[in-house]
Structures are given as C-alpha cells and as structure tokens.
Design a protein around this motif. Structure first.
Motif, mmCIF file in Angstrom:
data_model
loop_
_atom_site.group_PDB
_atom_site.id
_atom_site.type_symbol
_atom_site.label_atom_id
_atom_site.label_comp_id
_atom_site.label_asym_id
_atom_site.label_seq_id
_atom_site.Cartn_x
_atom_site.Cartn_y
_atom_site.Cartn_z
ATOM 1 N N ARG A 8 0.832 -1.214 0.000
ATOM 2 C CA ARG A 8 0.000 0.000 0.000
ATOM 3 C C ARG A 8 0.854 1.248 0.000
ATOM 4 N NH1 ARG A 8 -4.527 -2.073 3.670
ATOM 5 N NH2 ARG A 8 -5.953 -2.742 2.063
ATOM 6 N N ASP A 9 1.714 1.357 0.963
ATOM 7 C CA ASP A 9 2.633 2.476 1.054
ATOM 8 C C ASP A 9 4.018 1.866 1.175
ATOM 9 O OD1 ASP A 9 4.129 4.716 1.556
ATOM 10 O OD2 ASP A 9 2.932 5.415 3.248
ATOM 11 N N ARG A 11 7.019 2.789 0.624
ATOM 12 C CA ARG A 11 8.061 3.547 1.318
ATOM 13 C C ARG A 11 7.942 3.387 2.832
ATOM 14 N NH1 ARG A 11 10.148 9.625 1.206
ATOM 15 N NH2 ARG A 11 10.193 9.804 3.131
ATOM 16 N N GLU A 12 6.761 3.623 3.378
ATOM 17 C CA GLU A 12 6.593 3.538 4.832
ATOM 18 C C GLU A 12 6.736 2.103 5.326
ATOM 19 O OE1 GLU A 12 6.770 4.649 8.474
ATOM 20 O OE2 GLU A 12 6.734 6.113 6.856
#
Length: 194
Positions: A8-9, A11-12
């Motif tokens: 989903r994200d 990077r995070e």
C-alpha cells in the motif's frame, strides 16, 4: 521471497521494516536484503522505489528527522504553561527513543549515508539537529513569555541540552529514568530560568 506482493505504502512499509532490523540487530545488519526479508518482499522492491540503498537510508533518516522537527509547533504551544525543565525533559525523552538513537547510530556508521546527508544539510547530525531546533524554538517562546532570561542564547542552550541528553542515552542497555533526564534539563536550564 515472494514477488508481486502489493504494498500500500511501500516507502513507509520498507522504513518500518528497516526500523525493526535496526532495533533488533543494529546498524551493521541493515542491508537491502534484510529490509526486504523483514518487509516480506523481494529484494528488488527496495531498488524499485529507491535508486540505491544509500538513497533508501538517506530518505529513512530524513523522514525520521522530519518527524522530530514536526514536534516544534506542539512544543512551542506549551510555552507559558507547565514547568520549563519538565517540558524540555519530556521532549528529550521522546526524541531519544530507541528508533531515533538507532537512526543516529546508523548515520554515524555509514560513510556513504553521511556524505549523502551532508549534501542536503551541511551541518549537524540528523535527528539531533532537528531536536536542537525544536528545543531552541520552544526556549525562544519561553523567553518571549518571560520565563527564560531575555539575554539567553537559546540556540546554544538547546545544543547543550541535546548534547547532554545524547550522552545520557547513548551506549546504554537500559533507558535512563525520567528523574535522570529531568535532572539534566533542570541543571542546564537553571541559569536561564527567571
């Protein structure tokens, strides 16, 4: 390793995986392979989102430093309320959490990362520099409120507080107690308090 895993994200999620590796195994264990394994993705996912691993690490450090900097407004809003040493001690305890200390150790341990970070910010250690800026902003607000002497150099005082706290926290197996942190804050601030 699984491939084609939707993130989903990304990077995070990759940053969170890197933090877990840092906390569990230390900065020397932080590799793109370790991050990918911790995130449960193929190693190529890291390189799909970042030009190289040093770019990933630089973004991680910059992101975590920005989180410290974001605390500035909240802390400045405390000016005029509560106890100045107590307010500063609370921020120091938060800033010197396990992740921040690990990020500082990571920065110190990797020449390529330090060089990349220096290109963007020529002075200070990320996280520690942001902590000093946040505390200096708070102390300036307290000076404006009359609770810190008008002639106080809040920038130097903030650096003193961050340096003393870093020495208190770094290299320990346990976290210092609230009383220890407050003692450093109170002693450092005593000459400036009105």
């Amino acid at each position: 390793m699984p491939t084609g895993v939707a993130l989903r994200d990304a990077r995070e999620q990759l940053f969170a995986a890197a933090e877990r590796v840092l906390l569990r195994d230390g900065p020397n264990a932080l590799t793109s392979r370790a991050v990918a394994a911790e995130a449960g993705v193929a190693k190529g996912v890291v390189h799909r989102h970042f030009t190289d691993f040093d770019a990933f690490l630089a973004d991680l450090v910059t992101d975590r430093a920005a989180r410290v900097a974001a605390r500035g407004d909240e802390l400045a809003a405390r000016a005029g309320a509560g106890d100045v040493p107590g307010n500063v001690a609370a921020v120091l305890a938060e800033v010197f959490g396990p992740v921040a200390l690990s990020v500082v150790a990571l920065t110190a341990s990797r020449d390529g990362l330090r060089a990349r970070l220096r290109a963007a910010r020529p002075f200070g250690v990320p996280v520690l520099a942001e902590a000093a800026e946040v505390i200096a902003g708070y102390l300036a607000a307290e000076r404006d409120a009359g609770r810190i002497a008008a002639d106080t150099d809040v920038d130097v005082l903030a650096l003193t507080l961050v340096g003393a706290a870093h020495l208190l926290y770094a290299g320990r197996d346990d976290r210092p107690g609230d009383a220890e942190v407050r003692r450093i804050a109170a002693a450092s601030l005593a000459p400036a308090l009105t």
